[in-house]
Design a protein around this motif. Structure first.
Motif, PDB file in Angstrom:
ATOM      1  N   VAL A 127      31.545  43.530-143.642  1.00  0.00           N
ATOM      2  CA  VAL A 127      32.364  42.516-142.968  1.00  0.00           C
ATOM      3  C   VAL A 127      32.801  43.013-141.601  1.00  0.00           C
ATOM      4  N   ALA A 128      33.256  44.293-141.543  1.00  0.00           N
ATOM      5  CA  ALA A 128      33.695  44.842-140.267  1.00  0.00           C
ATOM      6  C   ALA A 128      32.562  44.861-139.251  1.00  0.00           C
ATOM      7  N   GLN A 129      31.352  45.234-139.705  1.00  0.00           N
ATOM      8  CA  GLN A 129      30.221  45.250-138.790  1.00  0.00           C
ATOM      9  C   GLN A 129      29.871  43.841-138.343  1.00  0.00           C
ATOM     10  N   ASP A 130      29.939  42.886-139.279  1.00  0.00           N
ATOM     11  CA  ASP A 130      29.602  41.508-138.949  1.00  0.00           C
ATOM     12  C   ASP A 130      30.605  40.930-137.962  1.00  0.00           C
ATOM     13  N   ALA A 131      31.854  41.413-138.006  1.00  0.00           N
ATOM     14  CA  ALA A 131      32.888  40.917-137.099  1.00  0.00           C
ATOM     15  C   ALA A 131      32.840  41.604-135.742  1.00  0.00           C
ATOM     16  N   GLY A 132      31.927  42.540-135.565  1.00  0.00           N
ATOM     17  CA  GLY A 132      31.780  43.195-134.272  1.00  0.00           C
ATOM     18  C   GLY A 132      32.682  44.391-134.080  1.00  0.00           C
ATOM     19  N   ILE A 133      33.303  44.876-135.160  1.00  0.00           N
ATOM     20  CA  ILE A 133      34.152  46.054-135.053  1.00  0.00           C
ATOM     21  C   ILE A 133      33.261  47.291-135.070  1.00  0.00           C
ATOM     22  N   GLN A 134      33.344  48.102-134.033  1.00  0.00           N
ATOM     23  CA  GLN A 134      32.474  49.252-133.909  1.00  0.00           C
ATOM     24  C   GLN A 134      33.247  50.549-134.061  1.00  0.00           C
ATOM     25  N   SER A 135      32.596  51.533-134.675  1.00  0.00           N
ATOM     26  CA  SER A 135      33.190  52.852-134.781  1.00  0.00           C
ATOM     27  C   SER A 135      32.949  53.607-133.484  1.00  0.00           C
ATOM     28  N   PRO A 136      33.865  54.510-133.114  1.00  0.00           N
ATOM     29  CA  PRO A 136      33.677  55.284-131.881  1.00  0.00           C
ATOM     30  C   PRO A 136      32.419  56.142-131.949  1.00  0.00           C
ATOM     31  N   THR A 137      31.738  56.254-130.828  1.00  0.00           N
ATOM     32  CA  THR A 137      30.590  57.143-130.700  1.00  0.00           C
ATOM     33  C   THR A 137      31.024  58.344-129.864  1.00  0.00           C
ATOM     34  N   ILE A 138      30.881  59.539-130.415  1.00  0.00           N
ATOM     35  CA  ILE A 138      31.267  60.750-129.692  1.00  0.00           C
ATOM     36  C   ILE A 138      30.189  61.064-128.662  1.00  0.00           C
ATOM     37  N   VAL A 139      30.582  61.050-127.395  1.00  0.00           N
ATOM     38  CA  VAL A 139      29.658  61.294-126.291  1.00  0.00           C
ATOM     39  C   VAL A 139      29.636  62.770-125.915  1.00  0.00           C
TER      40      VAL A 139
ATOM     41  N   LEU B 292      37.622  65.186-127.546  1.00  0.00           N
ATOM     42  CA  LEU B 292      36.424  64.395-127.826  1.00  0.00           C
ATOM     43  C   LEU B 292      36.368  63.256-126.823  1.00  0.00           C
ATOM     44  N   LEU B 293      35.229  63.107-126.172  1.00  0.00           N
ATOM     45  CA  LEU B 293      34.992  61.970-125.289  1.00  0.00           C
ATOM     46  C   LEU B 293      34.237  60.928-126.096  1.00  0.00           C
ATOM     47  N   GLU B 294      34.843  59.739-126.267  1.00  0.00           N
ATOM     48  CA  GLU B 294      34.278  58.721-127.147  1.00  0.00           C
ATOM     49  C   GLU B 294      33.988  57.433-126.392  1.00  0.00           C
ATOM     50  N   ASP B 295      32.954  56.747-126.844  1.00  0.00           N
ATOM     51  CA  ASP B 295      32.642  55.409-126.358  1.00  0.00           C
ATOM     52  C   ASP B 295      32.993  54.427-127.465  1.00  0.00           C
ATOM     53  N   VAL B 296      33.846  53.453-127.147  1.00  0.00           N
ATOM     54  CA  VAL B 296      34.260  52.451-128.122  1.00  0.00           C
ATOM     55  C   VAL B 296      34.008  51.074-127.524  1.00  0.00           C
ATOM     56  N   ASP B 297      32.920  50.451-127.952  1.00  0.00           N
ATOM     57  CA  ASP B 297      32.601  49.096-127.489  1.00  0.00           C
ATOM     58  C   ASP B 297      32.602  49.005-125.969  1.00  0.00           C
ATOM     59  N   GLY B 298      31.975  49.984-125.310  1.00  0.00           N
ATOM     60  CA  GLY B 298      31.876  49.958-123.859  1.00  0.00           C
ATOM     61  C   GLY B 298      33.041  50.592-123.127  1.00  0.00           C
ATOM     62  N   ARG B 299      34.088  50.962-123.850  1.00  0.00           N
ATOM     63  CA  ARG B 299      35.237  51.640-123.242  1.00  0.00           C
ATOM     64  C   ARG B 299      35.145  53.137-123.534  1.00  0.00           C
ATOM     65  N   THR B 300      35.666  53.946-122.605  1.00  0.00           N
ATOM     66  CA  THR B 300      35.628  55.401-122.772  1.00  0.00           C
ATOM     67  C   THR B 300      37.043  55.925-122.981  1.00  0.00           C
ATOM     68  N   GLN B 301      37.198  56.808-123.952  1.00  0.00           N
ATOM     69  CA  GLN B 301      38.502  57.385-124.247  1.00  0.00           C
ATOM     70  C   GLN B 301      38.355  58.859-124.567  1.00  0.00           C
ATOM     71  N   VAL B 302      39.447  59.582-124.371  1.00  0.00           N
ATOM     72  CA  VAL B 302      39.488  61.000-124.698  1.00  0.00           C
ATOM     73  C   VAL B 302      40.519  61.193-125.809  1.00  0.00           C
TER      74      VAL B 302
END
Length: 263
Positions: free
Chosen positions: A143-155, A174-184
């Protein structure tokens, strides 16, 4: 006749009444213990129905059912068609309120069950409940995947090493990509001074420039990287000890620092 086999009771609870013959169904209507057992199985199925029926689910790949089957020791085939959801099948289960309401007290012709048989039935009930719980968790992921909720990708990631004035301190970034946004995401293990605060920075590899990400409150924090920051240039993560003096510049008192490396 003897009590219903636990496997048969579970099938009836799931709506497979065709699995029982007329004599077995008649026994079920007369036996409080078997009725209670079917009602217990039905309650487990009903809990799954409530968890899964709110929205349609994606059809899982065969390996998902294989993993669940292996976990609970089930050797049958997958219980749903590719076009149906678990909620569709659970919704087909019959209402068992009349059976659940059957009095539990002794009745004429009632008989006792051996302790080993009861233990076996109880174990099967736990196995069925476990299967339903695992399926509900997996369904929640679909359901979460179908709703477009993405897990962070560690860059990228960095080990943060202590400066001489803060011996024993250590951290990780950790530098992460979350749905096109970047966070540390920064974690820090260091002694806490009586005053001041800690600030997280991105620093250019040559030390020529730096960008503040914000105040680290506690031992862990997540910080959005401002748009326009070149992460190929700003590769150092720094945590500093700052005085509460209103000066936005780096204090020069770094606690830990480390270079981001591709994950």
């Amino acid at each position: 006749m003897s009590h219903l086999d636990p496997e048969l009771a579970a099938l009836i609870a799931m709506g497979e009444t065709d699995a029982a013959d007329a004599q077995q169904l008649d026994h079920l209507a007369q036996c409080p213990e078997c009725a209670d057992e079917v009602a217990a199985f039905a309650a487990a199925a009903g809990a799954a129905r409530g968890a899964l029926a709110e929205q349609p689910l994606l059809t899982p790949p065969p390996r998902v059912w294989q993993a669940i089957s292996a976990e609970v020791g089930f050797t049958g085939s997958a219980p749903m068609a590719a076009s149906a959801s678990p909620a569709d099948h659970l919704a087909d289960a019959p209402a068992l309120a009349p059976l659940a309401a059957t009095p539990a007290g002794p009745r004429a012709g009632a008989h006792r069950v051996a302790r080993g048989s009861r233990r076996r039935r109880f174990t099967l009930a736990i196995a069925l409940a476990g299967t339903v719980a695992v399926a509900a968790v997996v369904a929640g992921v679909w359901v979460a995947q179908d709703a477009g909720i993405q897990s962070p990708t560690i860059v990228a990631e960095a080990t943060l090493d202590a400066f001489p004035d803060h011996e024993g301190a250590q951290g990780e970034a950790l530098l992460e990509d979350v749905d096109g946004r970047t966070q540390v995401v920064v974690t820090l293990d260091a002694s806490v001074p009586d005053d001041g605060h800690r600030e997280v920075w991105l620093i250019a590899a040559d030390g020529s420039d730096l960008v503040s990400l914000g105040v680290l409150d506690g031992s862990e924090g997540t910080f959005e990287v401002p748009a326009g920051v070149d992460l190929d240039r700003f590769t150092l993560v720094d945590v500093s000890q700052e005085a509460d003096d209103g000066d936005p510049a780096h204090s020069g008192d770094s606690i830990v620092r480390g270079a981001l490396e591709p994950a």
